[in-house]
Enzyme design. Structure first.
Site, PDB file in Angstrom:
ATOM      1  N   LYS A 101       0.827  -1.208   0.000  1.00 43.05           N
ATOM      2  CA  LYS A 101       0.000   0.000   0.000  1.00 43.05           C
ATOM      3  C   LYS A 101       0.859   1.255   0.000  1.00 43.05           C
ATOM      4  O   LYS A 101       0.554   2.234  -0.684  1.00 43.05           O
ATOM      5  CB  LYS A 101      -0.947  -0.027   1.204  1.00 43.05           C
ATOM      6  CG  LYS A 101      -2.039  -1.079   1.079  1.00 43.05           C
ATOM      7  CD  LYS A 101      -2.748  -1.359   2.410  1.00 43.05           C
ATOM      8  CE  LYS A 101      -3.736  -2.503   2.268  1.00 43.05           C
ATOM      9  NZ  LYS A 101      -4.324  -2.915   3.557  1.00 43.05           N
ATOM     10  N   GLN A 119      -4.443  -1.820   9.927  1.00 42.74           N
ATOM     11  CA  GLN A 119      -4.261  -3.098   9.246  1.00 42.74           C
ATOM     12  C   GLN A 119      -4.848  -4.235  10.087  1.00 42.74           C
ATOM     13  O   GLN A 119      -4.560  -4.364  11.266  1.00 42.74           O
ATOM     14  CB  GLN A 119      -2.776  -3.352   8.982  1.00 42.74           C
ATOM     15  CG  GLN A 119      -2.491  -4.634   8.223  1.00 42.74           C
ATOM     16  CD  GLN A 119      -3.062  -4.638   6.816  1.00 42.74           C
ATOM     17  OE1 GLN A 119      -2.995  -3.653   6.101  1.00 42.74           O
ATOM     18  NE2 GLN A 119      -3.630  -5.769   6.409  1.00 42.74           N
ATOM     19  N   ASP A 171     -10.863   3.370   4.484  1.00 40.07           N
ATOM     20  CA  ASP A 171     -10.938   1.919   4.269  1.00 40.07           C
ATOM     21  C   ASP A 171     -12.339   1.372   4.544  1.00 40.07           C
ATOM     22  O   ASP A 171     -12.593   0.180   4.401  1.00 40.07           O
ATOM     23  CB  ASP A 171      -9.917   1.218   5.165  1.00 40.07           C
ATOM     24  CG  ASP A 171      -9.564  -0.182   4.679  1.00 40.07           C
ATOM     25  OD1 ASP A 171      -9.655  -0.433   3.467  1.00 40.07           O
ATOM     26  OD2 ASP A 171      -9.188  -1.029   5.503  1.00 40.07           O
TER      27      ASP A 171
END
Length: 281
Positions: free
Chosen positions: A55, A99, A122
């Site tokens: 990413k 994450q 996200d």
């Protein structure tokens, strides 16, 4: 050999998104704003470290500032929440990504909920999910957003179609079901405990595989001419769908790798730039 005309090429879709992002980022930088994504990694999971690195590299290629905060394996929920709160208050940060997975001692849902909805690029907060389901969400979860973007780029219409989603996770199965429903598909959401799963899949015009089990959906279940979008990624570069057999019957199918995955990352970047552009107003 699979006919190339059947392939939904995620890498091509992702490259198209990223090329447009480069010019948008340039405009922002001319106005004194550098889009910034901060990724928080808790612990030392090798797969998570790889995803974070991927990413970060993707951000750099389009001009987005990427920063990684790496917290120790024994980090507490309180410490993680504090780190997220500090990022919420930092005006130079436009997107926050925690994450997954986090170590077991952490209340992951509480940590997700701490992320400001303006920076939830996200799509992990319950507020973001609710807005997505109601049709006005700004940043849907990135994999569902990627699936919808692939369909859009290939002019695959959801309206009036029967979509079967296999998977019910809060950041994949549930939101993609909502997005398809909002586009006037008739949606059946299945999962690993659904009885007679094959009979549901056989009725589907659109199959979204998001159950996280290698080749769980058998190729012989796919209706002739159905569209197959495989969001699974398992060891050995295997998706959730039995690819070769499914491709013989499908009108379109995403490969694994090179299908949904690259577009998921591209949508994360897109959301980050969207968030940065909002600060201009």
């Amino acid at each position: 050999m699979i006919n190339d005309e059947k392939l939904l090429d995620g890498r091509a879709v992702a490259n198209g998104i990223k090329e447009k992002l480069k010019s948008r980022v340039s405009v922002l930088k001319e106005r004194g704003i550098t889009p910034s994504l901060v990724t928080i990694l808790v612990g030392n999971d090798p797969s998570s470290e790889t995803y974070v690195r991927m990413k970060g590299n993707a951000c750099e290629r389009v001009g987005i500032s990427s920063k990684k905060i790496h917290l120790a394996e024994d980090t507490t929920t309180e410490e993680l929440v504090k780190a997220i709160t500090n990022l919420n208050e930092d005006d130079s940060v436009h997107g926050i990504l925690l994450q997954h997975p986090v170590p077991s001692q952490i209340d992951e849902r509480l940590a997700f909920e701490t992320i400001s909805i303006e920076k939830d690029v996200d799509g992990v907060t319950s507020a973001g999910y609710g807005q997505t389901a109601l049709g006005f969400g700004t940043y849907p979860s990135c994999t569902p957003a990627a699936i919808m973007r692939i369909m859009e780029d290939y002019d695959i219409q959801a309206e009036g179609k029967h979509a079967v989603v296999i998977g019910r996770s809060p950041i994949l199965g549930k939101p993609v079901s909502a997005l398809l429903l909002n586009q006037n598909a008739t949606v059946t959401t299945c999962h690993s405990r659904t009885r007679n799963l094959a009979s549901h899949v056989r009725q589907a015009d659109i199959v979204v595989a998001a159950v996280g089990r290698p080749e769980f959906i058998k190729g012989e279940w796919i209706k002739e001419g159905a569209v197959v979008l495989d969001a699974g990624y398992n060891k050995g570069n295997v998706g959730d769908v039995e690819y070769e057999q499914a491709a013989e019957r499908a009108s379109y199918i995403t490969p694994v790798p090179g299908g949904v995955g690259p577009v998921t990352i591209a949508m994360l970047l897109n959301h980050t730039v969207d968030a940065a552009e909002k600060t201009l107003n």
